[in-house]
Design a protein around this motif. Structure first.
Motif, mmCIF file in Angstrom:
data_model
loop_
_atom_site.group_PDB
_atom_site.id
_atom_site.type_symbol
_atom_site.label_atom_id
_atom_site.label_comp_id
_atom_site.label_asym_id
_atom_site.label_seq_id
_atom_site.Cartn_x
_atom_site.Cartn_y
_atom_site.Cartn_z
ATOM 1 N N ALA A 131 -86.043 29.489 72.939
ATOM 2 C CA ALA A 131 -84.743 28.907 73.282
ATOM 3 C C ALA A 131 -83.837 29.935 73.947
ATOM 4 N N GLN A 132 -84.376 31.100 74.252
ATOM 5 C CA GLN A 132 -83.568 32.164 74.826
ATOM 6 C C GLN A 132 -83.638 32.095 76.348
ATOM 7 N N SER A 133 -82.514 32.387 76.993
ATOM 8 C CA SER A 133 -82.463 32.425 78.446
ATOM 9 C C SER A 133 -81.920 33.783 78.845
ATOM 10 N N GLY A 134 -82.745 34.615 79.465
ATOM 11 C CA GLY A 134 -82.321 35.970 79.817
ATOM 12 C C GLY A 134 -82.018 36.751 78.553
ATOM 13 N N GLU A 135 -80.874 37.422 78.538
ATOM 14 C CA GLU A 135 -80.473 38.210 77.373
ATOM 15 C C GLU A 135 -79.514 37.453 76.466
ATOM 16 N N TYR A 157 -72.331 30.963 75.272
ATOM 17 C CA TYR A 157 -73.535 31.713 74.944
ATOM 18 C C TYR A 157 -73.194 32.810 73.961
ATOM 19 N N TRP A 158 -74.238 33.304 73.321
ATOM 20 C CA TRP A 158 -74.135 34.418 72.393
ATOM 21 C C TRP A 158 -75.086 35.506 72.864
ATOM 22 N N PRO A 159 -74.668 36.768 72.816
ATOM 23 C CA PRO A 159 -75.571 37.860 73.214
ATOM 24 C C PRO A 159 -76.837 37.857 72.361
ATOM 25 N N GLY A 160 -77.976 38.048 73.005
ATOM 26 C CA GLY A 160 -79.249 38.084 72.302
ATOM 27 C C GLY A 160 -79.289 39.123 71.192
ATOM 28 N N ALA A 161 -78.490 40.190 71.319
ATOM 29 C CA ALA A 161 -78.472 41.251 70.306
ATOM 30 C C ALA A 161 -78.007 40.745 68.940
ATOM 31 N N LEU A 162 -77.285 39.620 68.907
ATOM 32 C CA LEU A 162 -76.838 39.058 67.631
ATOM 33 C C LEU A 162 -77.979 38.411 66.848
ATOM 34 N N PHE A 163 -79.052 38.078 67.543
ATOM 35 C CA PHE A 163 -80.151 37.335 66.930
ATOM 36 C C PHE A 163 -81.408 38.196 66.835
ATOM 37 N N THR A 164 -81.269 39.355 66.233
ATOM 38 C CA THR A 164 -82.378 40.306 66.193
ATOM 39 C C THR A 164 -83.590 39.776 65.438
ATOM 40 N N GLY A 181 -87.563 34.090 70.657
ATOM 41 C CA GLY A 181 -87.416 32.644 70.581
ATOM 42 C C GLY A 181 -87.229 32.163 69.169
ATOM 43 N N ALA A 182 -86.937 30.894 69.062
ATOM 44 C CA ALA A 182 -86.749 30.258 67.764
ATOM 45 C C ALA A 182 -87.959 29.388 67.452
#
Length: 136
Positions: free
Chosen positions: A12-16, A29-36, A41-42
């Motif tokens: 479900a991630q798009s880019g970063e 959007y939320w920065p990918g770094a928040l979802f370590t 993906g989910a």
């Protein structure tokens, strides 16, 4: 006291960033770094509502979920999600598979799958009034 409609999904991630789209509009959007812990993906997505019930005085909360109407009251009464989709790493929208309803107390709040094969796509109704004659 959650009501959720869940499904497994591909990336479900798009880019970063992790994006939220409502209809054709990208809402945020939320920065990918928040979802370590999610990595790239989910594996599960959930839609629905949730309230906090501290049972003040031993009674269920009077907090409404959604519009405060039960799911079976349908259009113009109950809250709903429609055209539910996930987006993968290639920005491809997909209707989730393996979707199932989950509630913790149908007397206070409930969920009902909508009609399939309509312009509403994958959809469901949910909600309730909290404390009522069936939910003391």
């Amino acid at each position: 006291m959650p009501i959720k409609m869940g499904a497994t999904t591909p990336n479900a991630q798009s880019g970063e960033n992790w994006w939220l789209r409502v209809g054709e509009e990208l809402v945020g959007y939320w920065p990918g770094a928040l979802f370590t812990s999610l990595g790239d993906g989910a594996t599960r997505v959930q839609w629905g509502g949730e309230i906090v019930n501290v049972k003040t005085g031993g009674k269920h909360t009077i907090t409404d979920m959604g519009s405060g109407h039960f799911a079976d009251e349908g259009v113009k009464k109950a809250s709903y999600f429609r055209n539910i989709m996930t987006v993968d790493g290639t920005n491809t929208l997909t209707e989730p598979q393996g979707v199932f309803p989950k509630t913790t107390n149908d007397n206070c709040y409930n969920i009902k799958a909508g009609d399939g094969g309509t312009a509403w796509g994958l959809n469901f109704f949910f909600g309730g009034p909290g404390q009522n004659e069936r939910c003391p």
